[in-house]
Design a protein around this motif. Structure first.
Motif, mmCIF file in Angstrom:
data_model
loop_
_atom_site.group_PDB
_atom_site.id
_atom_site.type_symbol
_atom_site.label_atom_id
_atom_site.label_comp_id
_atom_site.label_asym_id
_atom_site.label_seq_id
_atom_site.Cartn_x
_atom_site.Cartn_y
_atom_site.Cartn_z
ATOM 1 N N CYS A 232 1.460 -1.281 -0.027
ATOM 2 C CA CYS A 232 -0.455 0.055 -0.271
ATOM 3 C C CYS A 232 1.013 1.203 0.149
ATOM 4 O O CYS A 232 0.423 2.582 -0.214
ATOM 5 N N LEU A 233 2.293 1.001 0.456
ATOM 6 C CA LEU A 233 3.107 2.783 0.277
ATOM 7 C C LEU A 233 3.718 3.123 -1.283
ATOM 8 O O LEU A 233 3.813 3.792 -0.824
ATOM 9 N N ASN B 190 2.195 3.315 -3.763
ATOM 10 C CA ASN B 190 1.812 4.819 -4.096
ATOM 11 C C ASN B 190 1.869 6.466 -3.008
ATOM 12 O O ASN B 190 2.455 7.471 -4.050
ATOM 13 N N GLY B 191 2.106 5.849 -2.174
ATOM 14 C CA GLY B 191 2.132 6.979 -0.962
ATOM 15 C C GLY B 191 3.856 7.381 -1.549
ATOM 16 O O GLY B 191 4.041 8.953 -0.980
ATOM 17 N N GLU C 78 1.788 3.470 -9.984
ATOM 18 C CA GLU C 78 0.552 2.480 -10.022
ATOM 19 C C GLU C 78 0.528 1.177 -10.651
ATOM 20 O O GLU C 78 -0.538 0.411 -10.067
ATOM 21 N N GLU D 57 -2.589 -1.135 -4.347
ATOM 22 C CA GLU D 57 -3.495 -1.152 -5.300
ATOM 23 C C GLU D 57 -3.638 -1.822 -6.636
ATOM 24 O O GLU D 57 -4.757 -3.008 -6.630
ATOM 25 N N ALA E 160 3.974 9.730 -3.288
ATOM 26 C CA ALA E 160 3.657 10.276 -4.181
ATOM 27 C C ALA E 160 4.262 11.575 -3.685
ATOM 28 O O ALA E 160 4.836 13.015 -3.380
ATOM 29 N N PHE E 161 4.953 11.402 -2.447
ATOM 30 C CA PHE E 161 6.173 12.030 -1.755
ATOM 31 C C PHE E 161 7.673 11.964 -2.532
ATOM 32 O O PHE E 161 8.217 12.514 -1.907
#
Lengths: 622, 96
Positions: free
Chosen positions: A244-245, A247-248, A269, A274, A251-252
């Motif tokens: 789950c990390l 994409n996060g 992605e 996901e 983003a950072f």
């Protein structure tokens, strides 16, 4: 009457085949709790600078914690301690699954393995009956087949073992248990292989005593409620697993990409948690006594990787074989993950080394011929999977990489050192260290080298998971160095305590459980008094002893508390940290001070006294 | 008018039907304004996911990034948006 500990350990000499049952030292229990604390204490007694990590004089300690095998949430961890053949310094690791609890049920807190067997053997622990058995028929077999074979011979038993990588003394070989659980970055699998020990089979039918059942039940209800109400442990990890990390982090700008050149990946992605959930995920699983259930069971049904089936891949693995190698093909990553498990390779280090080789190839430092004939450009997932096999079997370039990325760079030369991503010889992990300055500090000071779990501070600095009890609140700025040493010190308390007590780090990774809750779990299970103050002392004592091992036994210099120049000198090319480097020196100074070390990074003499480490002080300079 | 790219993660993808989409906004629109327009398009499920029960603030641990920077480090929900920015609407993430 005390609970948690069995009070007995096995001392196995593989040279003489002598197996002894011994009593666990009481003072060690009180001072070091278990896991990495025990291993540091034992290694301090037994190691010196001349210990060859792959010689019979090195010891491999398979440990548990007092909560392993209890119903404390995630009370399933085993730990391994050794002198690392990759780094030359302190080596440790952890694994989950079911093997650790089984060792406790067989009646043992830990097993020391010393010496070297003349021929391949496995250790068979069946409660009181402990024997060394011939493993000639297993040698050369991959770890999965080894497990299946031993499960046939020993129904109901749990199997911990190594694959071909460990047999071939590959420095990124790891110890595996329960098919998919791995531990011992820095070559624990190679140490096991050097001893001609293929596996440890355990069957136990005893139980672990709880000293205060009523008190335990009360705190158990409380911590389970906390876990079920925290978004990280109640929603994100069960729904998407650790991936789950992806994409996060992207983003950072913190998702290491192309051998850590940058922190953003265009294909993120496609390899995210996901995407995994909607494509190759079959079901979720959990380790013993776990109510987080982060494990993914995945299967590829069609295409060139059809037939791939394994647990995982985890976030670290997705990053290592994914964006770090420029690969946006999730099925190819799943293949590399499955094969790394079969071969007994650390996915993090293996991915780092392949990404290193890819960059050398793109920079013209390695030719195609030198790359085993592979067109090793970033994104070439078939070449990546071939090189992974070559690494385990030491074929061509694989033989050079098998020594670890630091040594491989020394051998290759031609300026390749600048592309070797490691700290103290241990390959780096899945956080971009310019976009998360604090994680740069964590990696630089970790006692086993490039390690992201001491603690995983981006949980707070990027994702905002603070905790009032340890004074972490508000919104820190991840791209500036100010106040980051305080953050790392604050999060070390719980993170390091779970290296000792037998619980999975995911209960504290995002500051879900507090140090007070961990202390209460320990106290009710063992009957040994514990509070936050004592817990902090145990953690600082353990960290200081591990550092002293590195400094005074293994010859490490504090100047090795550093990062590759890529982070210190090359500004981030994109993302929110664009133009910035990691400002490590500012954070280090503050960290040393908060740890009770001098400006050079040596623990102050009085620190040994306040932490009850007089035995270390007495031997300094000897 | 300005155009910004929105990226959503985790459970939000099921609600919006796509992980990336663009929105045209009046110049000077803030994060608040952006969310209000998004709620008009994607309805109550998105609002229930992103906002707290009272609808007065983001749900706990929800993060909004502007070009990779947490909007809390700017003017939070009142931060005005600029043309071409990438806005991440992120549920809590965890792992290791």
């Amino acid at each position: 009457m005390r609970g948690g500990y069995t009070g007995t350990y096995l001392d196995v000499n593989l040279t003489t085949s002598q197996i002894e049952k011994k009593t666990v030292d009481e003072k060690m229990i009180h001072d070091f709790v278990g896991g990495g604390g025990f291993s540091a204490r034992i290694l301090w007694e037994e190691m010196d600078a001349s210990t060859d990590p792959l010689g019979p004089e090195n010891i491999l300690i398979l440990m548990t914690g007092p909560l392993t095998g209890t119903l404390a949430p995630t009370g399933n961890c085993w730990y391994v301690g050794f002198r690392s053949p990759t780094t030359g310094i302190y080596g440790e690791g952890r694994g989950g699954g079911y093997w650790g609890p089984e060792l406790k049920y067989a009646g043992y807190d830990y097993v020391i393995l010393r010496g070297k067997s003349e021929k391949p053997v496995y250790l068979n622990i069946h409660n009181d009956q402990v024997t060394l058995e011939d493993a000639g028929h297993l040698w050369g077999m991959d770890y999965f087949d080894t497990t299946y074979k031993l499960e046939e011979t020993h129904p109901g038993a749990k199997v911990l073992g190594i694959g071909p990588a460990g047999e071939n003394l590959v420095k990124s070989a790891i110890v595996m248990s329960d098919l998919y659980r791995a531990g011992g970055r820095g070559g624990a699998g190679a140490v096991m292989g050097s001893k001609n020990l293929k596996a440890i089979v355990v069957y136990g039918s005893n139980s672990v005593r709880v000293a205060d059942p009523e008190g335990f039940k009360t705190i158990l209800d409380e911590v389970n409620k906390t876990i079920y109400e925290h978004p990280a442990t109640a929603q994100l990890m069960p729904d998407y697993g650790t991936a789950c990390l992806v994409n996060g982090m992207n983003a950072f700008g913190a998702l290491p990409t192309h051998n850590h050149k940058s922190g953003t990946f265009d294909g993120a992605e496609k390899i995210s948690g996901e995407k995994m959930a909607e494509t190759i995920l079959v079901k979720t699983r959990s380790c013993f006594a776990c109510n987080i259930k982060c494990t993914r069971y995945t299967k590829v049904d069609e295409g060139e990787y059809a037939g791939v089936e394994s647990e995982g891949p985890e976030y670290e693995t997705v990053n290592a074989f994914g964006s770090r190698c420029g690969v946006d093909n999730l099925e190819a990553i799943a293949m590399a993950n499955m094969n790394a498990n079969r071969l007994g390779l650390d996915t993090i280090s293996a991915g780092t080394m392949i990404a290193f080789a890819m960059e050398l190839y793109e920079e013209g430092i390695l030719t195609q011929e030198e790359c085993n004939g592979l067109d090793l450009r970033f994104a070439s997932h078939q070449a990546m999977n071939t090189l992974l096999q070559d690494l385990a079997y030491r074929k061509g370039l694989g033989d050079i990489l098998a020594e670890g990325v630091r040594t491989a760079a020394e051998k290759i030369g031609k300026g390749s050192e600048k592309y070797a991503m490691h700290v103290k010889g241990l390959e780096l992990t899945a956080t971009e260290l310019r976009s998360a300055q604090d994680s740069g500090l964590g990696h630089a000071v970790a006692n086993r080298g490039g390690d992201h779990l001491r603690p995983w501070s981006p949980a707070f600095t990027l994702f905002g998971f603070g905790q009032a009890e340890i004074d972490l609140s508000g919104t820190p700025d991840p791209i500036v160095p100010e106040d980051k040493a305080r953050v790392v010190k604050a999060m070390e308390k719980a993170a390091i305590f779970t290296d000792l007590n037998g619980m999975c780090k995911f209960t504290v990774l995002c500051n879900t459980l507090s140090p007070a809750q961990l202390a209460r779990l320990y106290e009710t299970i063992t009957g040994i008094p514990m509070d936050v103050e004592r817990l902090e002392t145990v953690v600082e004592r353990t960290l200081t002893l591990q550092r002293s091992l590195n400094l005074y036994r293994y010859g490490m210099k504090p100047a090795q508390d550093t990062l590759p120049d890529r982070f210190l000198k090359e500004p981030a090319p994109s993302g929110p940290a664009e133009g910035k480097v990691n400002e490590l020196s500012l954070m280090l100074k503050e960290y040393y001070e908060k740890s009770g070390w001098d400006e050079q990074g040596y623990p102050l003499t009085e620190r040994y006294e306040t932490l009850g480490l007089e035995f270390v002080k007495a031997q300094l300079g000897k | 008018m300005i155009t910004v790219t929105i990226k959503v993660l985790g459970p939000l993808i099921k609600i919006t039907g796509a992980s990336t989409f663009t929105m045209d906004l009046v110049e000077g629109t803030t994060i608040w304004g952006l969310l209000e327009q998004a709620f008009e398009v994607y309805g109550e499920p998105m609002k229930a996911e992103v906002m707290n029960g009272a609808g007065t603030d983001l749900a706990p641990y929800y993060i909004i990034l502007i070009n990779g920077r947490n909007c809390m480090l700017m003017h939070y929900m009142d931060t005005p948006l600029k043309d071409g920015q990438v806005i991440h609407i992120m549920p809590p993430a965890a792992g290791g």
